[in-house]
Design a protein around this motif. Structure first.
Motif, short mmCIF file in Angstrom:
data_model
loop_
_atom_site.label_atom_id
_atom_site.label_comp_id
_atom_site.label_asym_id
_atom_site.label_seq_id
_atom_site.Cartn_x
_atom_site.Cartn_y
_atom_site.Cartn_z
N UNK A 3 0.85 -1.18 0.00
CA UNK A 3 0.00 0.00 0.00
C UNK A 3 0.88 1.23 0.00
N UNK A 4 0.50 2.21 -0.82
CA UNK A 4 1.17 3.50 -0.83
C UNK A 4 0.17 4.51 -0.29
N UNK A 5 0.56 5.22 0.75
CA UNK A 5 -0.33 6.19 1.38
C UNK A 5 0.27 7.59 1.24
N UNK A 6 -0.61 8.59 1.30
CA UNK A 6 -0.14 9.96 1.17
C UNK A 6 -0.98 10.86 2.06
N UNK A 7 -0.46 12.04 2.34
CA UNK A 7 -1.19 13.08 3.05
C UNK A 7 -0.55 14.42 2.70
N UNK A 8 -1.28 15.52 2.86
CA UNK A 8 -0.70 16.84 2.56
C UNK A 8 0.57 17.14 3.38
N UNK A 9 0.68 16.55 4.56
CA UNK A 9 1.84 16.78 5.42
C UNK A 9 3.00 15.85 5.11
N UNK A 10 2.81 14.93 4.16
CA UNK A 10 3.83 13.93 3.88
C UNK A 10 3.61 12.71 4.75
N UNK A 11 4.46 11.73 4.60
CA UNK A 11 4.31 10.45 5.30
C UNK A 11 5.58 10.16 6.10
N UNK A 12 5.38 9.77 7.35
CA UNK A 12 6.49 9.40 8.23
C UNK A 12 6.45 7.89 8.48
N UNK A 13 7.49 7.39 9.07
CA UNK A 13 7.54 5.97 9.44
C UNK A 13 6.40 5.64 10.41
N UNK A 14 6.11 6.55 11.32
CA UNK A 14 5.02 6.33 12.28
C UNK A 14 3.67 6.22 11.56
N UNK A 15 3.48 7.03 10.50
CA UNK A 15 2.25 6.95 9.72
C UNK A 15 2.12 5.56 9.09
N UNK A 16 3.21 5.08 8.52
CA UNK A 16 3.19 3.75 7.89
C UNK A 16 2.89 2.66 8.91
N UNK A 17 3.48 2.76 10.09
CA UNK A 17 3.24 1.77 11.14
C UNK A 17 1.77 1.80 11.59
N UNK A 18 1.23 2.99 11.74
CA UNK A 18 -0.17 3.16 12.16
C UNK A 18 -1.11 2.52 11.14
N UNK A 19 -0.89 2.80 9.85
CA UNK A 19 -1.73 2.23 8.80
C UNK A 19 -1.53 0.72 8.73
N UNK A 20 -0.32 0.26 8.88
CA UNK A 20 -0.04 -1.18 8.83
C UNK A 20 -0.81 -1.93 9.91
N UNK A 21 -0.84 -1.40 11.13
CA UNK A 21 -1.58 -2.06 12.22
C UNK A 21 -3.07 -2.12 11.90
N UNK A 22 -3.64 -1.01 11.42
CA UNK A 22 -5.08 -0.96 11.12
C UNK A 22 -5.43 -1.86 9.95
N UNK A 23 -4.60 -1.87 8.92
CA UNK A 23 -4.84 -2.71 7.75
C UNK A 23 -4.72 -4.18 8.13
N UNK A 24 -3.72 -4.52 8.93
CA UNK A 24 -3.56 -5.91 9.38
C UNK A 24 -4.81 -6.40 10.11
N UNK A 25 -5.35 -5.54 10.97
CA UNK A 25 -6.57 -5.92 11.71
C UNK A 25 -7.74 -6.13 10.75
N UNK A 26 -7.91 -5.25 9.78
CA UNK A 26 -8.99 -5.39 8.80
C UNK A 26 -8.80 -6.65 7.95
#
Length: 149
Positions: free
Chosen positions: A37-60
């Protein structure tokens, strides 16, 4: 198609966390697939953002289980040379240099590089060394931003 099913499942998860799901790739491989998955936001993406999305996506994914067997999940930023797939993607990068490969030959060629000048009526306008050419978005096989050095 599995890709469409995965987008339908995961896009709301990513959006609810405040990010945009820029792109999703799935490749089945022997010994386990790869879901990227490639994610984006106006503020850019940090490692913490990727980890946060990874945990939520794994649960789903654990709850819905759309992929049989093992797979590896990767979450990252789309990068400077990001893939462009939708009209919205192309519109966002109007004015930038891009590389485009079409499914079928147009004027005897399939590969184009130039400045993206606009998007309308399901087509992109690309300024190339021979002038301006219009390419139908649904006829584009691959497209990427080509950052200038």
């Amino acid at each position: 198609m599995l890709r469409d099913q995965l987008i339908e499942l995961l896009q709301p998860v990513v959006v609810n966390l405040g990010y945009e799901l820029w792109e999703l790739e799935y490749a089945a491989r022997s010994g386990g697939g790869l879901l990227r998955l490639y994610i984006d936001s106006p503020q850019g993406i940090t490692l913490e953002d990727c980890e946060r999305v990874s945990r939520a996506v794994s649960a789903a994914m654990d709850e819905d289980d759309p992929i049989t067997g093992q797979y590896t999940l990767e979450v990252s930023s789309p990068g400077l040379d990001r893939v462009l797939r939708t009209a919205e993607h192309f519109a966002r990068f109007s004015g930038e240099r891009v590389k485009v490969e079409t499914t079928n030959a147009i004027n005897g060629r399939k590969r184009f590089a130039g400045r993206l000048t606009g998007v309308s009526d399901g087509q992109i306008a690309l300024e190339i060394e021979g002038g301006l050419i219009r390419l139908p978005i649904d006829g584009i096989h691959k497209a990427r931003v080509a950052p200038e050095s």
